[in-house]
Write a protein that holds these residues in place. Structure first.
Motif, mmCIF file in Angstrom:
data_model
loop_
_atom_site.group_PDB
_atom_site.id
_atom_site.type_symbol
_atom_site.label_atom_id
_atom_site.label_comp_id
_atom_site.label_asym_id
_atom_site.label_seq_id
_atom_site.Cartn_x
_atom_site.Cartn_y
_atom_site.Cartn_z
ATOM 1 N N ALA A 291 5.720 23.383 100.164
ATOM 2 C CA ALA A 291 5.956 25.002 99.954
ATOM 3 C C ALA A 291 7.235 25.094 100.626
ATOM 4 C CB ALA A 291 4.611 25.702 100.136
ATOM 5 N N GLU A 292 7.468 24.907 101.713
ATOM 6 C CA GLU A 292 8.679 25.395 102.474
ATOM 7 C C GLU A 292 9.837 25.136 101.921
ATOM 8 O OE1 GLU A 292 8.655 24.195 106.618
ATOM 9 O OE2 GLU A 292 6.471 24.753 106.877
ATOM 10 N N GLU A 293 9.841 24.295 100.841
ATOM 11 C CA GLU A 293 11.145 23.954 100.139
ATOM 12 C C GLU A 293 11.633 25.135 99.041
ATOM 13 O OE1 GLU A 293 11.547 20.176 98.450
ATOM 14 O OE2 GLU A 293 10.223 19.480 100.032
ATOM 15 N N TRP A 294 10.642 26.178 98.700
ATOM 16 C CA TRP A 294 10.713 26.963 97.714
ATOM 17 C C TRP A 294 10.436 28.330 98.125
ATOM 18 C CZ3 TRP A 294 13.045 24.286 94.175
ATOM 19 C CH2 TRP A 294 13.084 22.922 94.085
ATOM 20 N N ASP A 295 11.068 29.288 97.427
ATOM 21 C CA ASP A 295 10.917 30.793 97.761
ATOM 22 C C ASP A 295 9.255 30.875 97.269
ATOM 23 O OD1 ASP A 295 13.152 31.215 98.926
ATOM 24 O OD2 ASP A 295 14.265 31.849 96.830
ATOM 25 N N SER A 296 8.581 32.051 97.715
ATOM 26 C CA SER A 296 7.274 32.299 97.116
ATOM 27 C C SER A 296 6.341 31.123 96.800
ATOM 28 C CB SER A 296 7.603 33.311 95.799
ATOM 29 O OG SER A 296 8.532 34.275 96.193
ATOM 30 N N SER A 297 6.228 30.362 97.899
ATOM 31 C CA SER A 297 5.232 29.476 97.606
ATOM 32 C C SER A 297 3.990 29.313 98.758
ATOM 33 C CB SER A 297 5.968 27.998 97.925
ATOM 34 O OG SER A 297 6.750 27.902 96.769
ATOM 35 N N ILE A 298 2.885 29.028 98.333
ATOM 36 C CA ILE A 298 1.884 28.810 99.249
ATOM 37 C C ILE A 298 1.390 27.132 99.311
ATOM 38 C CG2 ILE A 298 0.868 31.036 99.224
ATOM 39 C CD1 ILE A 298 -1.567 29.814 97.400
ATOM 40 N N GLN A 299 1.079 26.675 100.367
ATOM 41 C CA GLN A 299 0.577 25.051 100.470
ATOM 42 C C GLN A 299 -0.729 25.285 100.180
ATOM 43 O OE1 GLN A 299 3.227 22.680 101.412
ATOM 44 N NE2 GLN A 299 1.880 21.377 100.464
ATOM 45 N N VAL A 300 -1.204 24.473 99.221
ATOM 46 C CA VAL A 300 -2.853 24.434 99.077
ATOM 47 C C VAL A 300 -3.385 23.363 99.697
ATOM 48 C CG1 VAL A 300 -4.522 24.364 97.253
ATOM 49 C CG2 VAL A 300 -2.199 25.330 96.758
ATOM 50 N N THR A 301 -2.595 22.073 99.500
ATOM 51 C CA THR A 301 -3.063 20.963 100.424
ATOM 52 C C THR A 301 -2.048 20.483 101.147
ATOM 53 O OG1 THR A 301 -2.816 19.436 98.717
ATOM 54 C CG2 THR A 301 -4.855 20.327 98.670
ATOM 55 N N GLY A 302 -1.917 19.236 101.774
ATOM 56 C CA GLY A 302 -0.868 18.526 102.363
ATOM 57 C C GLY A 302 0.060 18.228 101.314
ATOM 58 N N ASP A 303 -0.389 17.931 100.094
ATOM 59 C CA ASP A 303 0.629 17.341 98.931
ATOM 60 C C ASP A 303 0.711 18.427 97.781
ATOM 61 O OD1 ASP A 303 -2.132 16.609 98.194
ATOM 62 O OD2 ASP A 303 -1.059 14.533 97.645
ATOM 63 N N ILE A 304 0.022 19.496 97.869
ATOM 64 C CA ILE A 304 -0.087 20.208 96.719
ATOM 65 C C ILE A 304 0.343 21.647 96.767
ATOM 66 C CG2 ILE A 304 -1.221 21.121 94.705
ATOM 67 C CD1 ILE A 304 -3.068 18.643 94.743
ATOM 68 N N ALA A 305 1.321 22.398 96.201
ATOM 69 C CA ALA A 305 1.624 23.579 96.433
ATOM 70 C C ALA A 305 1.820 24.429 95.447
ATOM 71 C CB ALA A 305 3.152 23.872 97.151
ATOM 72 N N LEU A 306 1.750 25.868 95.433
ATOM 73 C CA LEU A 306 1.791 26.848 94.258
ATOM 74 C C LEU A 306 3.150 27.417 94.471
ATOM 75 C CD1 LEU A 306 0.308 27.785 91.647
ATOM 76 C CD2 LEU A 306 -0.451 29.389 93.120
ATOM 77 N N THR A 307 3.903 27.639 93.535
ATOM 78 C CA THR A 307 5.264 28.391 93.656
ATOM 79 C C THR A 307 5.544 29.356 92.428
ATOM 80 O OG1 THR A 307 6.525 26.508 94.827
ATOM 81 C CG2 THR A 307 7.925 28.343 93.681
ATOM 82 N N THR A 308 5.916 30.493 92.956
ATOM 83 C CA THR A 308 6.045 31.674 91.698
ATOM 84 C C THR A 308 7.384 32.009 91.716
ATOM 85 O OG1 THR A 308 5.430 33.334 93.316
ATOM 86 C CG2 THR A 308 3.533 32.262 92.022
ATOM 87 N N SER A 309 8.375 31.527 92.256
ATOM 88 C CA SER A 309 9.761 31.848 92.408
ATOM 89 C C SER A 309 10.733 31.016 91.237
ATOM 90 C CB SER A 309 10.249 31.667 93.867
ATOM 91 O OG SER A 309 10.203 30.324 94.197
ATOM 92 N N MET A 310 11.856 32.039 91.105
ATOM 93 C CA MET A 310 12.857 31.116 89.958
ATOM 94 C C MET A 310 13.498 29.949 90.432
ATOM 95 S SD MET A 310 13.161 32.716 87.096
ATOM 96 C CE MET A 310 14.653 32.522 86.513
ATOM 97 N N ASP A 311 13.617 29.931 91.774
ATOM 98 C CA ASP A 311 14.233 28.851 92.372
ATOM 99 C C ASP A 311 13.764 27.475 92.072
ATOM 100 O OD1 ASP A 311 12.145 28.995 94.211
ATOM 101 O OD2 ASP A 311 13.256 28.393 95.964
ATOM 102 N N MET A 312 12.416 27.554 91.795
ATOM 103 C CA MET A 312 11.780 26.206 91.363
ATOM 104 C C MET A 312 12.064 26.030 89.739
ATOM 105 S SD MET A 312 9.479 23.435 91.459
ATOM 106 C CE MET A 312 8.426 23.953 92.701
ATOM 107 N N LEU A 313 12.043 27.070 88.936
ATOM 108 C CA LEU A 313 12.305 26.807 87.512
ATOM 109 C C LEU A 313 13.854 26.567 87.354
ATOM 110 C CD1 LEU A 313 10.625 29.954 85.853
ATOM 111 C CD2 LEU A 313 10.035 27.553 85.578
ATOM 112 N N GLN A 314 14.853 27.190 88.434
ATOM 113 C CA GLN A 314 16.283 26.852 88.142
ATOM 114 C C GLN A 314 16.461 25.484 88.453
ATOM 115 O OE1 GLN A 314 17.506 29.801 90.804
ATOM 116 N NE2 GLN A 314 17.992 31.158 89.494
ATOM 117 N N ALA A 315 15.629 24.809 89.483
ATOM 118 C CA ALA A 315 15.890 23.309 89.865
ATOM 119 C C ALA A 315 15.311 22.284 88.713
ATOM 120 C CB ALA A 315 14.953 23.014 91.151
ATOM 121 N N LEU A 316 14.210 22.994 88.156
ATOM 122 C CA LEU A 316 13.621 22.040 87.131
ATOM 123 C C LEU A 316 14.580 22.224 85.862
ATOM 124 C CD1 LEU A 316 9.817 23.189 87.153
ATOM 125 C CD2 LEU A 316 10.752 20.841 87.986
#
Length: 185
Positions: free
Chosen positions: A88-113
């Motif tokens: 989650a730390e790689e993205w704005d507006s993210s929460i770490q759910v587990t050690g390897d799963i995160a939830l992100t709600t920010s545009m930076d992730m969509l821009q990267a995708l």
């Protein structure tokens, strides 16, 4: 009740709410304030490519451009929720759910995708599912749902139309054999 964070929530066959009938949800947060998750088995007709066009994001011709956008739930239907493997730390507006799963709600992730970058395993959802404090616990007592600990391979490797039955299979349950009648026995 123990936290249901990182659990699948499976709709029982008798659950007729049109938003949740036949759904598998992944719970990203569950505490005394309430519960939040995303439905992970209801792809819409919208593709990532079409979403990028709507958001006026330039996209590359990558393997994910035809990936579906999912109906994540009836709350905040105009917002994007991206469930993904990674930190989650790689993205704005993210929460770490587990050690390897995160939830992100920010545009930076969509821009990267859109650029063909970002995580290799992800689900883009419009909307989320939410329950007020005590609401989900009551629905569980009313036999509306089954729960089992979440698994990344069900989220990211199983086709969406098989996710609910695969999740139920983790409990040894075949939803096709269950009655539509609720009861406490």
């Amino acid at each position: 009740m123990d936290s249901l964070k990182n659990h699948f929530l499976m709709a029982m066959p008798h659950l007729e709410d049109p938003n949740f009938a036949g759904t598998l949800s992944y719970l990203c947060d569950h505490d005394a304030k309430g519960t939040m998750g995303v439905i992970v088995n209801k792809p819409t007709d919208l593709t990532l490519e079409a979403l990028f066009e709507q958001l006026e994001l330039e996209s590359v011709d990558g393997p994910n451009r035809h990936a579906p956008v999912y109906f994540g739930g009836p709350v905040h239907k105009d917002r994007g929720f991206i469930l993904h493997k990674g930190d989650a730390e790689e993205w704005d507006s993210s929460i770490q759910v587990t050690g390897d799963i995160a939830l992100t709600t920010s545009m930076d992730m969509l821009q990267a995708l859109a650029k063909g970058e970002g995580p290799s395993h992800f689900l883009v959802c419009l909307g989320c599912a939410g329950w007020e404090s005590g609401q989900l616990e009551q629905e569980l007592m009313d036999n509306a749902w089954l729960t089992v600990e979440g698994r990344p391979e069900v989220l990211f490797d199983v086709p969406p139309e098989q996710r609910l039955h695969t999740g139920a299979g983790l409990l040894g349950v075949d939803l096709n054999l269950m009655t539509r009648e609720a009861g406490h026995g």
